[in-house]
Design an enzyme around this catalytic site. Sequence first.
Site, PDB file in Angstrom:
ATOM      1  N   ARG A 259      -0.755 -12.379  14.347  1.00 43.68           N
ATOM      2  CA  ARG A 259      -2.076 -11.681  13.981  1.00 43.68           C
ATOM      3  C   ARG A 259      -3.062 -12.759  13.530  1.00 43.68           C
ATOM      4  O   ARG A 259      -2.977 -13.355  12.147  1.00 43.68           O
ATOM      5  CB  ARG A 259      -1.660 -10.798  12.914  1.00 43.68           C
ATOM      6  N   HIS A 263      -5.285  -8.557   7.906  1.00 44.42           N
ATOM      7  CA  HIS A 263      -4.409  -7.505   8.287  1.00 44.42           C
ATOM      8  C   HIS A 263      -5.785  -6.491   8.994  1.00 44.42           C
ATOM      9  O   HIS A 263      -5.511  -5.867   9.946  1.00 44.42           O
ATOM     10  CB  HIS A 263      -3.830  -6.774   7.227  1.00 44.42           C
ATOM     11  N   TYR A 272      -1.940 -14.625   0.892  1.00 46.68           N
ATOM     12  CA  TYR A 272      -0.482 -14.662   1.084  1.00 46.68           C
ATOM     13  C   TYR A 272       0.067 -15.381   1.914  1.00 46.68           C
ATOM     14  O   TYR A 272       1.379 -15.636   2.317  1.00 46.68           O
ATOM     15  CB  TYR A 272       0.013 -13.287   0.980  1.00 46.68           C
TER      16      TYR A 272
HETATM   17  C1  LIG Z   1       3.604   5.310   6.844  1.00 47.42           C
HETATM   18  C2  LIG Z   1       2.799   4.163   6.649  1.00 47.42           C
HETATM   19  N1  LIG Z   1       2.949   3.389   5.536  1.00 47.42           N
HETATM   20  C3  LIG Z   1       2.211   2.581   5.152  1.00 47.42           C
HETATM   21  C4  LIG Z   1       0.934   2.206   5.937  1.00 47.42           C
HETATM   22  C5  LIG Z   1       0.111   1.057   5.167  1.00 47.42           C
HETATM   23  N2  LIG Z   1       0.049   0.056   6.224  1.00 47.42           N
HETATM   24  C6  LIG Z   1      -0.968   0.094   7.320  1.00 47.42           C
HETATM   25  S1  LIG Z   1      -0.710  -1.013   8.222  1.00 47.42           S
HETATM   26  C7  LIG Z   1       0.687  -1.537   7.499  1.00 47.42           C
HETATM   27  C8  LIG Z   1       1.436  -2.812   7.856  1.00 47.42           C
HETATM   28  C9  LIG Z   1       1.867  -2.589   9.505  1.00 47.42           C
HETATM   29  O1  LIG Z   1       2.662  -3.706   9.812  1.00 47.42           O
HETATM   30  P1  LIG Z   1       3.072  -3.761  11.331  1.00 47.42           P
HETATM   31  O2  LIG Z   1       3.847  -2.515  11.793  1.00 47.42           O
HETATM   32  O3  LIG Z   1       3.710  -5.080  11.276  1.00 47.42           O
HETATM   33  O4  LIG Z   1       1.802  -3.932  12.168  1.00 47.42           O
HETATM   34  P2  LIG Z   1       0.616  -4.826  12.181  1.00 47.42           P
HETATM   35  O5  LIG Z   1      -0.381  -4.264  11.322  1.00 47.42           O
HETATM   36  O6  LIG Z   1       1.071  -6.279  11.752  1.00 47.42           O
HETATM   37  O7  LIG Z   1      -0.051  -4.864  13.641  1.00 47.42           O
HETATM   38  C10 LIG Z   1       0.884  -0.857   6.394  1.00 47.42           C
HETATM   39  C11 LIG Z   1       1.908  -1.150   5.345  1.00 47.42           C
HETATM   40  C12 LIG Z   1       0.746   3.236   6.820  1.00 47.42           C
HETATM   41  N3  LIG Z   1      -0.387   3.075   7.573  1.00 47.42           N
HETATM   42  N4  LIG Z   1       1.607   4.126   7.177  1.00 47.42           N
END
Ligand SMILES: Cc1ncc(C[n+]2csc(CCOP(=O)(O)OP(=O)(O)O)c2C)c(N)n1
Lengths: 374, 374, 324, 324
Positions: A259, A263, A272
């Site tokens: 990424r 985020h 971080y």
């Molecule tokens: C069920 C749920 N828990 C928490 C969140 C908050 N949240 C949004 S994105 C994220 C991280 C996602 O990480 P990843 O699956 O690796 O995808 P990336 O954003 O790195 O593409 C979190 C914790 C959410 N959207 N849905």
Amino acid sequence: MPRRTVYEAKVEFVQILDEDGGFDEKLGKDLISDEQVVALYEHMVTCRELDEIAFKLQRSGRMGTFPQNKGQEAAAIGTAHALIKGTDWLVPCYRENAALFMHGLPMHYILLHWMGDERGNEIPPGVNITPLCIPIGTHMLHAAGIAYASKLRNEGRVVATFFGDGATSEGDFHEAMNFASVFQAPIVFLCQNNQWAISVPRESQTASETFAQKAIAYGMPGTQVDGNDLFGVYKVVKEAVDRARDGGGPSLIEAVTYRLGDHTTADDARRYRDQAELDAWLAKDPLIRLRKYLETNDLWDDQMQTELDEKAKVIVREVVKTAEGIESPATEDLFNYTFANLPDGIITQRDTLRTASIGQNPAQIGLRTQRQNA
Amino acid sequence: MPRRTVYEAKVEFVQILDEDGGFDEKLGKDLISDEQVVALYEHMVTCRELDEIAFKLQRSGRMGTFPQNKGQEAAAIGTAHALIKGTDWLVPCYRENAALFMHGLPMHYILLHWMGDERGNEIPPGVNITPLCIPIGTHMLHAAGIAYASKLRNEGRVVATFFGDGATSEGDFHEAMNFASVFQAPIVFLCQNNQWAISVPRESQTASETFAQKAIAYGMPGTQVDGNDLFGVYKVVKEAVDRARDGGGPSLIEAVTYRLGDHTTADDARRYRDQAELDAWLAKDPLIRLRKYLETNDLWDDQMQTELDEKAKVIVREVVKTAEGIESPATEDLFNYTFANLPDGIITQRDTLRTASIGQNPAQIGLRTQRQNA
Amino acid sequence: MANLTLVQSINLALAQEMEADDSIVLLGEDIGINGGVFRVTDGLQKRFGNDRVIDTPLAESGIMGFSVGLAMAGMKPIPEIQFEGFLGPAYDQLVNHAARFRTRTRGALTVPLTVRVPVGGGIHAPELHSDSPEAIYAHHPGLKVVMPATPYDAKGLLISAIRDPDPVVFFEPKRVYRSFREEVPEDEYTIEIGKAKVVSEGTDLTVVTWGASLFQCLEALDELPEDISVELIDLRSIYPFDAEAIIESVRKTGRCVVVHEAPLTAGFGAEISSQIQEHCFLYLEAPVQRVAGFDTVMPYYKLELDYLPEAPRIKSAIEECMAY
Amino acid sequence: MANLTLVQSINLALAQEMEADDSIVLLGEDIGINGGVFRVTDGLQKRFGNDRVIDTPLAESGIMGFSVGLAMAGMKPIPEIQFEGFLGPAYDQLVNHAARFRTRTRGALTVPLTVRVPVGGGIHAPELHSDSPEAIYAHHPGLKVVMPATPYDAKGLLISAIRDPDPVVFFEPKRVYRSFREEVPEDEYTIEIGKAKVVSEGTDLTVVTWGASLFQCLEALDELPEDISVELIDLRSIYPFDAEAIIESVRKTGRCVVVHEAPLTAGFGAEISSQIQEHCFLYLEAPVQRVAGFDTVMPYYKLELDYLPEAPRIKSAIEECMAY
Ligand SMILES: Cc1ncc(C[n+]2csc(CCOP(=O)(O)OP(=O)(O)O)c2C)c(N)n1
Ligand SMILES: Cc1ncc(C[n+]2csc(CCOP(=O)(O)OP(=O)(O)O)c2C)c(N)n1
Ligand SMILES: [Mg+2]
Ligand SMILES: [Mg+2]
């Protein structure tokens, strides 16, 4: 044999175009035609432009939170290229916009979505895409169901579903993988391992050495691929798609990528993660790599790049104009999509914009009789 | 190396005492002392007696639904024997009663539970057991949390949690395995693969060849063991417990066994499984096997068996008497355990046995003032 | 005494309780080095270490079930769920386990956990980041549910929640997180769970509300004619809730408007309205009115202010209730 | 016309709808060769094949989320959740996905599923096999919730639910599954979702109930003095519910008692009581009474009849409401 091996498994890593421009002829020859590679590169650049502009829209207060896709375009495009537009389905999370556009989602839909407008999810007929999914890890079950519907009805459609490294921790990931494998549904699980789930690094997300090996728990093939390598991604996804279409069931593919942005626009990754780590990955940017490939193969020059950059700007400017030009949703849109047939209570709420009853016309609640002597 | 292996794994199967009485000296020598084996066998027989009597209690209307444990005693006892009573924790489902009794749960508690009485879950102080868990697959997360608490506080406690083949399909299984491995919690996941989840056979539950290989998804050691082999189970669990106590983190163990009874007394397995399959497994009954072992080693004879059978009957008769002799719970028990400090509303409900207000003493809702001129 | 935002007062309460009781651990997604997506746990991992402020994998059922285990083993876990929409995956562990262990085991095993959850709309967030599920958890026996609306109340209620021997769902109205500051004492203090706050006294009509809606009610009150005297009650605790305070007030005023963000139907306003009716029947001069979210899915943010009970809707409900 | 139990009438409706519409598939745990733990799907796998009556792995979120996918792809899935207590793991997929897709996509993707769930207490079942979560699902926009109490209604409502273009939670009161038989027409017929049934007419007091409590109400009515004339309404649909029928009745009788098994606080009785008050304020001669489960965890079965609203409690509420 009181202690005997009853099961063995291995996971392979595939890379065709490496970050130094090296190309594996054995795996990569004739995989994608020159013309196609050029077209895919052009698409990649256009998507990157949209991504950067979306970021700016948020910063200038013209859009809500936005998750940049920057750096993950090869995984999205390589996958989308391996699927048949209009036949197969894409079930995305939110970091594979480039794939969605390739399969027919109008670009301004993505902006509308992040502008807080459900019309960004009003997928046009014939476009086999589900909307961006906000609750992480939940949509792969929908993908499995869609895939199984295709199997049940012999439609020959394959589904690809995208999700992040973090998503693999959710119980629904497990249930989706299990349902897909038990029912041998025609689906490809495409994990975009971009090393981070917001601030949580991959090592804190799982103790497994790879995400690909999680397939083993479901008796499913699992492969790791360089996710910034368009050719590698296309290759392994295509194999998985073909297998699925032939009745061979599901596959898990881990695309190792990064990424490059925060985020979302609400995040500040400097809190971080190290600049050095980011820098190392900036050098692996799929755009740089693919351009290098094109140039090496005399398919591209600076002049073409300048023209493409200009073209991308024009396209994206138009997309922004379209998204921002759409009239505000009507208040009654709040109500009209709750059910196909709105219950009386919702109709009353819509027509009066009130919840409880005082001041509401008693006729609206449709009393059949009225006692007089109250 | 554009296609290179990045991960390899294998799963082993362990068996020490086979169904024909064959004993692997290399693995099994001095594993459990003769005295202990006799004691464990006696416990097994007593537990089987309770199991059969519980079945009869249900049939004669003296107890609600009951899930027989019959056939799975070796897995329960072998595991319990590898853990330290009063130090380690057991987090069970409902088919390992024999383990719970070994670690101090009074036998009549199990009957009380199935007689619809929460007092069957009122685990005595010092007994490190959680109550039988009704929602399948959910309790392994509690086990992981308990294990992590032990690690955080350096208590040296290890947790063993039991669950069925069906339970591995729940999302919570996945999350528990993941949390345990990411946090390297001292825990052993003991999957009792009894081939069936009610009417659903193992092949419809998962497409993986073994349950043990599911450990690979979490970078965790996974081992398959003959679950009807007391020695084998003890051996692999002991290894896992020792590793966990030494800071080596969690393990998954698949005990291959069979549910000799119906799913519960509410079930009729003849609807969905073959008598031939059942017969084949009846021959592998852990009781038969262990008795054969004892006899082969001159540790047991018919006389001892007769005495044991009689003793077991007496014990179980006493247990039933205790369970049935307990006075009915008071109605106010409904209320008293909802919170440590009952809110006014619940106190009013308890004291009046009513929900809404008419007829309730206004004093009970504690009005500070009363408007007079209503 | 410092002038703090809601975010800061919660952070302060967490730090002070962690200092005093080392069985407390925080766990959740991104709560460590990142300090939580709203920075509520900012600095706590640095101060108390990785063992007490634990970044978990992305799995809400895991967070909740693991916390139940920690709690049964004698710890006091404070899990954070990143947004109320993600309580969904944690629901089963919360209502079927955390809430039930005391009853299930006749008190032998208990679950003293406090789950912190940002709640409510109004901040232009994406889908499932703006809901108000308090009625759901209030309906499930064995849970306490609170929703402070101010920095002062947040600190006192959070300390009560943490010290409570039973599970508490601690909702933090995100619209208020940084919207204003208030004097918050440095010393620890508690606010009893189950006690409402009379924000302003009045004689003509009672307004009952909680969470961010408090500020919409205050705005509505500002715009009312001088001669309407409204008693404004901030419920603060949803379960148990302060029936006594409401009943006392409505017996005095004879009229009541309840305001909340959650959908009307089966929202917690229904419980309040019912209890008022049960206990104040002969005192009521008009039906209790509910101003709430509509019975429709919380919209994406372009329409969120049309959905939420904003001041004009509250004002007109008060006026019509007065005119009844 | 045959004399059928609730189990049989549901089985009949399923079979007839599956016959008529081959996009319908059933899925759930043990629903195939075993016919479901209550035998509701008995014989259907044999008749329609493994592809249409699908035994799933043991995973409720999986069942629900997979069904959402099937539905979006044009099928009409009818998932079964084995007991209402196991809706917990499926909750997130049900309320955050099934219920929201139409709104989320402005109607582009929809989820015409009907989830069948045995509900309620009174059958000496283990923990989490006796709850009544209807208010939870009624509070979540985008779901319809029904709970027929009789074989006749079950068939008609199930057919409506299956044909409904939106997700419906179809609760089957297990205490009634085999408790009596009723004439059920062989032909297909529908009962409109959202319409209550006036079981008996009366002029003095209205009793509103649903599910198995209907029979406790009938028992209570039997024991009332002859001179009290009660109008008994079986709600049948919880959301949308027939406010009109209730309001009409209470405007006539002036008194109302609502009876349900779920806990009192924030139960669906609160919504009914509130709406009665809002719409019948000047007609009410006594406060609306609620006879419900207590605000405590549904007990293990030794105490379940003390928990459930049985006839004596209903009777005394009616008498006191009359005496008010
Ligand atoms: C069920 C749920 N828990 C928490 C969140 C908050 N949240 C949004 S994105 C994220 C991280 C996602 O990480 P990843 O699956 O690796 O995808 P990336 O954003 O790195 O593409 C979190 C914790 C959410 N959207 N849905
Ligand atoms: C969450 C949940 N879903 C469904 C059930 C109903 N149910 C009870 S036992 C069971 C099968 C369990 O199979 P398995 O895990 O293999 O354990 P076994 O009974 O074979 O020991 C099912 C489906 C349940 N108790 N909990
Ligand atoms: Mg990621
Ligand atoms: Mg099993």
